[in-house]
Write a protein that holds these residues in place. Structure first.
Motif, PDB file in Angstrom:
ATOM      1  N   MET A  11       3.515   0.240 -13.448  1.00  0.00           N
ATOM      2  CA  MET A  11       2.218  -0.066 -12.849  1.00  0.00           C
ATOM      3  C   MET A  11       1.837  -1.525 -13.067  1.00  0.00           C
ATOM      4  O   MET A  11       1.271  -2.178 -12.187  1.00  0.00           O
ATOM      5  N   ARG A  12       2.151  -2.044 -14.251  1.00  0.00           N
ATOM      6  CA  ARG A  12       1.837  -3.448 -14.531  1.00  0.00           C
ATOM      7  C   ARG A  12       2.663  -4.385 -13.655  1.00  0.00           C
ATOM      8  O   ARG A  12       2.184  -5.433 -13.213  1.00  0.00           O
ATOM      9  N   ARG A  13       3.923  -4.021 -13.401  1.00  0.00           N
ATOM     10  CA  ARG A  13       4.751  -4.816 -12.499  1.00  0.00           C
ATOM     11  C   ARG A  13       4.182  -4.807 -11.084  1.00  0.00           C
ATOM     12  O   ARG A  13       4.169  -5.841 -10.398  1.00  0.00           O
ATOM     13  N   GLU A  14       3.733  -3.611 -10.652  1.00  0.00           N
ATOM     14  CA  GLU A  14       3.126  -3.508  -9.322  1.00  0.00           C
ATOM     15  C   GLU A  14       1.870  -4.369  -9.241  1.00  0.00           C
ATOM     16  O   GLU A  14       1.619  -5.043  -8.228  1.00  0.00           O
ATOM     17  N   MET A  15       1.079  -4.359 -10.312  1.00  0.00           N
ATOM     18  CA  MET A  15      -0.141  -5.156 -10.339  1.00  0.00           C
ATOM     19  C   MET A  15       0.187  -6.652 -10.270  1.00  0.00           C
ATOM     20  O   MET A  15      -0.467  -7.420  -9.539  1.00  0.00           O
ATOM     21  N   LYS A  16       1.228  -7.073 -11.005  1.00  0.00           N
ATOM     22  CA  LYS A  16       1.616  -8.481 -11.011  1.00  0.00           C
ATOM     23  C   LYS A  16       2.094  -8.921  -9.625  1.00  0.00           C
ATOM     24  O   LYS A  16       1.736 -10.000  -9.140  1.00  0.00           O
ATOM     25  N   THR A  17       2.915  -8.070  -8.980  1.00  0.00           N
ATOM     26  CA  THR A  17       3.401  -8.385  -7.633  1.00  0.00           C
ATOM     27  C   THR A  17       2.244  -8.463  -6.643  1.00  0.00           C
ATOM     28  O   THR A  17       2.161  -9.403  -5.842  1.00  0.00           O
ATOM     29  N   ALA A  18       1.346  -7.471  -6.708  1.00  0.00           N
ATOM     30  CA  ALA A  18       0.199  -7.445  -5.795  1.00  0.00           C
ATOM     31  C   ALA A  18      -0.695  -8.661  -6.008  1.00  0.00           C
ATOM     32  O   ALA A  18      -1.230  -9.234  -5.048  1.00  0.00           O
ATOM     33  N   THR A  19      -0.860  -9.085  -7.253  1.00  0.00           N
ATOM     34  CA  THR A  19      -1.689 -10.259  -7.547  1.00  0.00           C
ATOM     35  C   THR A  19      -1.093 -11.515  -6.928  1.00  0.00           C
ATOM     36  O   THR A  19      -1.802 -12.335  -6.329  1.00  0.00           O
ATOM     37  N   SER A  20       0.229 -11.681  -7.054  1.00  0.00           N
ATOM     38  CA  SER A  20       0.901 -12.850  -6.475  1.00  0.00           C
ATOM     39  C   SER A  20       0.762 -12.858  -4.951  1.00  0.00           C
ATOM     40  O   SER A  20       0.474 -13.904  -4.342  1.00  0.00           O
ATOM     41  N   LEU A  21       0.946 -11.700  -4.325  1.00  0.00           N
ATOM     42  CA  LEU A  21       0.857 -11.614  -2.866  1.00  0.00           C
ATOM     43  C   LEU A  21      -0.580 -11.790  -2.387  1.00  0.00           C
ATOM     44  O   LEU A  21      -0.827 -12.375  -1.328  1.00  0.00           O
ATOM     45  N   GLN A  74      -8.289  -1.892  -2.896  1.00  0.00           N
ATOM     46  CA  GLN A  74      -7.944  -0.520  -3.237  1.00  0.00           C
ATOM     47  C   GLN A  74      -6.714  -0.464  -4.155  1.00  0.00           C
ATOM     48  O   GLN A  74      -6.657   0.348  -5.086  1.00  0.00           O
ATOM     49  N   ILE A  75      -5.727  -1.331  -3.894  1.00  0.00           N
ATOM     50  CA  ILE A  75      -4.536  -1.369  -4.743  1.00  0.00           C
ATOM     51  C   ILE A  75      -4.911  -1.735  -6.175  1.00  0.00           C
ATOM     52  O   ILE A  75      -4.497  -1.075  -7.136  1.00  0.00           O
ATOM     53  N   PHE A  76      -5.710  -2.785  -6.344  1.00  0.00           N
ATOM     54  CA  PHE A  76      -6.082  -3.228  -7.686  1.00  0.00           C
ATOM     55  C   PHE A  76      -6.869  -2.146  -8.436  1.00  0.00           C
ATOM     56  O   PHE A  76      -6.605  -1.878  -9.615  1.00  0.00           O
ATOM     57  N   LEU A  77      -7.832  -1.530  -7.747  1.00  0.00           N
ATOM     58  CA  LEU A  77      -8.640  -0.496  -8.397  1.00  0.00           C
ATOM     59  C   LEU A  77      -7.788   0.701  -8.795  1.00  0.00           C
ATOM     60  O   LEU A  77      -7.925   1.249  -9.900  1.00  0.00           O
ATOM     61  N   THR A  78      -6.889   1.124  -7.903  1.00  0.00           N
ATOM     62  CA  THR A  78      -6.053   2.298  -8.174  1.00  0.00           C
ATOM     63  C   THR A  78      -5.076   2.031  -9.311  1.00  0.00           C
ATOM     64  O   THR A  78      -4.922   2.862 -10.221  1.00  0.00           O
ATOM     65  N   VAL A  79      -4.404   0.875  -9.280  1.00  0.00           N
ATOM     66  CA  VAL A  79      -3.437   0.559 -10.334  1.00  0.00           C
ATOM     67  C   VAL A  79      -4.135   0.437 -11.678  1.00  0.00           C
ATOM     68  O   VAL A  79      -3.636   0.925 -12.698  1.00  0.00           O
ATOM     69  N   TYR A  99       0.835  -1.203   0.000  1.00  0.00           N
ATOM     70  CA  TYR A  99       0.000   0.000   0.000  1.00  0.00           C
ATOM     71  C   TYR A  99       0.868   1.250   0.000  1.00  0.00           C
ATOM     72  O   TYR A  99       0.639   2.193  -0.768  1.00  0.00           O
ATOM     73  N   LEU A 100       1.889   1.256   0.870  1.00  0.00           N
ATOM     74  CA  LEU A 100       2.783   2.413   0.945  1.00  0.00           C
ATOM     75  C   LEU A 100       3.568   2.586  -0.358  1.00  0.00           C
ATOM     76  O   LEU A 100       3.791   3.712  -0.810  1.00  0.00           O
ATOM     77  N   ALA A 101       3.988   1.472  -0.962  1.00  0.00           N
ATOM     78  CA  ALA A 101       4.771   1.553  -2.200  1.00  0.00           C
ATOM     79  C   ALA A 101       3.973   2.183  -3.332  1.00  0.00           C
ATOM     80  O   ALA A 101       4.529   2.903  -4.170  1.00  0.00           O
ATOM     81  N   ILE A 102       2.662   1.952  -3.354  1.00  0.00           N
ATOM     82  CA  ILE A 102       1.838   2.441  -4.452  1.00  0.00           C
ATOM     83  C   ILE A 102       1.239   3.811  -4.155  1.00  0.00           C
ATOM     84  O   ILE A 102       1.198   4.683  -5.032  1.00  0.00           O
ATOM     85  N   PHE A 103       0.806   4.033  -2.926  1.00  0.00           N
ATOM     86  CA  PHE A 103       0.107   5.277  -2.606  1.00  0.00           C
ATOM     87  C   PHE A 103       1.026   6.361  -2.047  1.00  0.00           C
ATOM     88  O   PHE A 103       0.674   7.542  -2.074  1.00  0.00           O
ATOM     89  N   LEU A 104       2.186   5.963  -1.520  1.00  0.00           N
ATOM     90  CA  LEU A 104       3.151   6.957  -1.015  1.00  0.00           C
ATOM     91  C   LEU A 104       4.534   6.660  -1.603  1.00  0.00           C
ATOM     92  O   LEU A 104       5.496   6.401  -0.862  1.00  0.00           O
TER      93      LEU A 104
END
Length: 332
Positions: A232-242, A200-205, A117-122
């Motif tokens: 952004m796509r890398r962040e989405m892929k990482t978030a999906t795995s986690l 929230q991460i998925f919607l925002t990305v 969350y911090l990595a994406i929003f801050l």
């Protein structure tokens, strides 16, 4: 929960026979969990590319899963047989081990979600907030909290043991503690928070990727926009795995907590023994699945696992060659 009894206390002279199928399944899970998660720790330790704050929290999760395989599952097998007998505090300590390790896993998953969350929003404050030192501090705090939560039964929140003295979970651990305190407050609440964070991460990305794609079509700063879209796509892929790690944890543990709720809220309801044992095995199996998930979903882990296996194979082959050469020399 590690008891296969849920009706009345067994008579004092009853001999408990071991459930061989249950014990075999538990031992297989223990072996897979211990070896697989040791491999995760080794991969992060050897590969500098894996030295990230996210992976530090995943190592904390792996350590908890190693302890499940090496410590909690043997305790579960013993308490399923009612061992130790006539030793309440040792019994409570053994039953508290799995509670503590489960709680540590949940806190590790929560730390991962907050870190993402911090990595994406801050993104600009992230480097100063999520330093390796702060990550280690967070990990220490999560383990201390998990330890205290797991030891609550030892502090007095337990039931009087049966006359038989057998160490069965539902005869010793108070279900009000398991349902209201452990499940609702310490498991369900963090899970809800984590699911909201990932939503929230998925919607925002997704929204940002669409905005970047629209700016590309407008023809302004295409190279910069492409870089941002790739990030952004890398962040989405990482978030999906986690998120998948979190989802599997939920699927594996919720059935057992639902059974606990039945035992508390419907004391006359009968819980079939096979269903209970299946729920216990499923909860423990969660400790063995994460290494397979990392290998399947995360390229860096997959590469590290391959390198470790290849290194071990080469090392063994070299040792064999050296032995053969040494024998030949000796004979000549």
């Amino acid at each position: 929960m590690n008891s296969s009894q849920n009706a009345t206390a067994p008579p004092a002279d009853l001999v408990i026979s071991p459930n061989v199928a249950y014990m075999a399944a538990e031992l297989v899970i223990a072996a897979l969990s211990t070896v697989g998660n040791l491999l995760v720790c080794l991969a992060v330790g050897l590969n500098r590319k894996l030295h990230t704050v996210t992976n530090y929290f995943l190592v904390s999760l792996a350590v908890a899963d190693i302890c499940v395989g090496g410590l909690a599952i043997p305790c579960a097998i013993m308490t399923d047989m009612g061992i130790p007998r006539h030793n309440l505090y040792l019994c409570l300590l053994m039953l508290s081990v799995l509670i503590m390790l489960t709680q540590s896993s949940i806190f590790s998953l929560l730390a991962v979600a907050v870190e993402r969350y911090l990595a994406i929003f801050l993104p600009f404050r992230y480097p100063s907030l999520m330093t390796p030192r702060n990550a280690v501090l967070v990990i220490l705090v999560t383990w201390v909290l998990a330890f205290l939560i797991g030891l609550v039964p030892l502090m007095g929140w337990y039931k009087a043991p049966p006359d038989s003295g057998y160490c069965f979970f539902v005869f010793v651990v108070d279900m009000t503690y398991m349902v209201y305190f452990n499940f609702f407050a310490c498991v369900l609440a963090p899970l809800v928070v984590m699911f909201l964070i990932y939503a929230q991460i998925f919607l925002t990305v997704k929204r940002q990727v669409r905005r970047i794609a629209a700016s590309e079509l407008g023809g302004g700063g295409e190279e910069n926009a492409a870089r941002r879209a790739a990030k952004m796509r890398r962040e989405m892929k990482t978030a999906t795995s986690l998120f998948l790690v979190l989802f599997l944890f939920t699927v594996c543990w919720i059935p057992l907590h639902i059974i606990n709720c039945f035992l508390l809220l419907c004391p006359t309801c009968h819980v079939p023994l096979p269903l209970l044992l299946t729920a216990i095995i499923l909860s423990h199996a969660n400790s063995a699945v994460n290494p397979f998930l990392y290998a399947y979903k995360m390229k860096a882990f997959r590469s590290s696992f391959k390198a470790i296996f290849l290194c071990c194979r080469v090392s063994v082959e070299q040792d064999d060659t050296a032995d053969e050469g040494g024998t030949t020399k000796h004979r000549s």
